[in-house]
Write an enzyme that holds these catalytic residues in place. Sequence first.
Site, short mmCIF file in Angstrom:
data_model
loop_
_atom_site.label_atom_id
_atom_site.label_comp_id
_atom_site.label_asym_id
_atom_site.label_seq_id
_atom_site.Cartn_x
_atom_site.Cartn_y
_atom_site.Cartn_z
N LYS A 48 0.82 -1.22 0.00
CA LYS A 48 0.00 0.00 0.00
C LYS A 48 0.86 1.28 0.00
CE LYS A 48 -4.04 -2.13 2.24
NZ LYS A 48 -5.05 -1.99 3.34
N TYR A 86 -12.20 -1.73 -3.90
CA TYR A 86 -12.75 -1.97 -2.57
C TYR A 86 -14.28 -1.90 -2.55
CZ TYR A 86 -8.37 -2.18 0.14
OH TYR A 86 -7.16 -2.55 0.69
N PHE A 115 -15.40 3.49 7.05
CA PHE A 115 -14.02 3.81 6.67
C PHE A 115 -13.81 3.87 5.15
CE2 PHE A 115 -14.21 -0.81 7.53
CZ PHE A 115 -13.73 -1.34 6.33
N ARG A 155 -2.27 -14.18 4.14
CA ARG A 155 -3.03 -13.53 5.23
C ARG A 155 -2.29 -13.72 6.56
NH1 ARG A 155 -7.19 -10.07 4.03
NH2 ARG A 155 -7.72 -10.38 6.20
N THR A 188 -5.59 -7.04 10.62
CA THR A 188 -5.88 -5.74 9.98
C THR A 188 -5.35 -4.58 10.82
OG1 THR A 188 -7.90 -6.74 9.10
CG2 THR A 188 -7.75 -4.34 9.02
N ARG A 207 2.40 -6.44 8.92
CA ARG A 207 1.69 -5.29 9.50
C ARG A 207 2.28 -4.90 10.86
NH1 ARG A 207 -4.32 -7.04 7.30
NH2 ARG A 207 -4.37 -5.60 5.54
N ASN A 257 -2.11 0.26 6.77
CA ASN A 257 -1.60 -1.00 7.30
C ASN A 257 -0.74 -1.80 6.31
OD1 ASN A 257 -3.63 -1.80 5.67
ND2 ASN A 257 -4.79 -2.92 7.22
N HIS A 280 -2.18 -5.33 1.39
CA HIS A 280 -3.47 -5.98 1.14
C HIS A 280 -3.22 -7.42 0.72
CE1 HIS A 280 -7.46 -6.81 -0.53
NE2 HIS A 280 -6.78 -7.42 -1.50
N GLU A 288 -9.91 -9.82 -7.83
CA GLU A 288 -8.86 -8.82 -7.62
C GLU A 288 -7.72 -8.98 -8.64
OE1 GLU A 288 -7.88 -9.21 -3.47
OE2 GLU A 288 -9.77 -8.28 -2.84
P1 IDP Z 1 -8.05 -6.68 5.50
O1 IDP Z 1 -7.21 -5.74 4.64
O2 IDP Z 1 -7.28 -7.17 6.69
O3 IDP Z 1 -8.70 -7.78 4.71
P2 IDP Z 1 -10.67 -5.43 5.58
O4 IDP Z 1 -11.64 -5.58 6.69
O5 IDP Z 1 -10.95 -6.14 4.30
O6 IDP Z 1 -9.22 -5.79 6.14
O7 IDP Z 1 -10.56 -3.87 5.30
C1 IDP Z 1 -9.92 -3.38 4.13
C2 IDP Z 1 -8.98 -2.27 4.52
O8 IDP Z 1 -9.76 -1.16 5.04
C3 IDP Z 1 -8.01 -2.58 5.66
O9 IDP Z 1 -6.84 -3.25 5.23
C4 IDP Z 1 -7.68 -1.20 6.19
O10 IDP Z 1 -6.76 -0.50 5.35
C5 IDP Z 1 -9.05 -0.52 6.08
N1 IDP Z 1 -9.85 -0.66 7.32
C6 IDP Z 1 -10.49 -1.76 7.78
N2 IDP Z 1 -11.13 -1.54 8.93
C7 IDP Z 1 -10.91 -0.23 9.21
C8 IDP Z 1 -11.31 0.62 10.29
O11 IDP Z 1 -12.01 0.22 11.23
N3 IDP Z 1 -10.86 1.91 10.24
C9 IDP Z 1 -10.09 2.39 9.22
N4 IDP Z 1 -9.70 1.63 8.19
C10 IDP Z 1 -10.08 0.33 8.18
MG MG Z 2 -10.11 -7.63 3.17
#
Ligand code: IDP
Ligand code: MG
Length: 147
Positions: free
Chosen positions: A11, A51, A59, A87, A93, A104, A114, A117, A128
């Site tokens: 990212k 996304y 968010f 993963r 996350t 991360r 973070n 992805h 994707e």
């Molecule tokens: P993942 O990347 O671990 O699969 P997802 O729930 O799919 O997590 O969320 C996609 C992306 O959205 C996350 O990697 C992060 O950058 C962002 N994100 C997820 N939850 C939050 C939140 O509660 N606050 C702010 N950003 C978030």
């Molecule tokens: Mg995800």
Amino acid sequence: MAIERTLTIIKPDAVATGHVGDVIKILESNKLAIVAARMVYLSKQQAEGFYAVHRGKPFFESLTKFMSSGPALVMVLEGENAIARLREIMGATNPANAAPGTIRKLYASSIERNAIHGSDAPETAAFEISYFFPGIELIPVSSLPCG
Ligand code: IDP
Ligand code: MG
């Protein structure tokens, strides 16, 4: 054990802080072969398309703004159980909850910024990968040193 392909994105935060090489080192040392790679600077609209499953979440706006804020490295990885393995080495996350040694934990600065992805299932991986790469750009893993 199945050979799978998954999509990863280093990212914009991790690119900006100079951790592309560090992240690739971890991926390669975990037997995830890079079978396609492309540097992208996503528009807001392209980030929203990627996304789309998160549209409507609190968010979403901030996330898609962040993802279109600078260059990112998109890659297709191939290996045994690549989806789950990626993963695992990414970590949770929220970096505050990520296990020691995960990407991360090492390089993320917040739950949003973070670092990386990774696709979460075979169906999302297929969507994707096709979002960024036409099939012709995916090289056979057997031609790589780790293949
Ligand atoms: P993942 O990347 O671990 O699969 P997802 O729930 O799919 O997590 O969320 C996609 C992306 O959205 C996350 O990697 C992060 O950058 C962002 N994100 C997820 N939850 C939050 C939140 O509660 N606050 C702010 N950003 C978030
Ligand atoms: Mg995800």
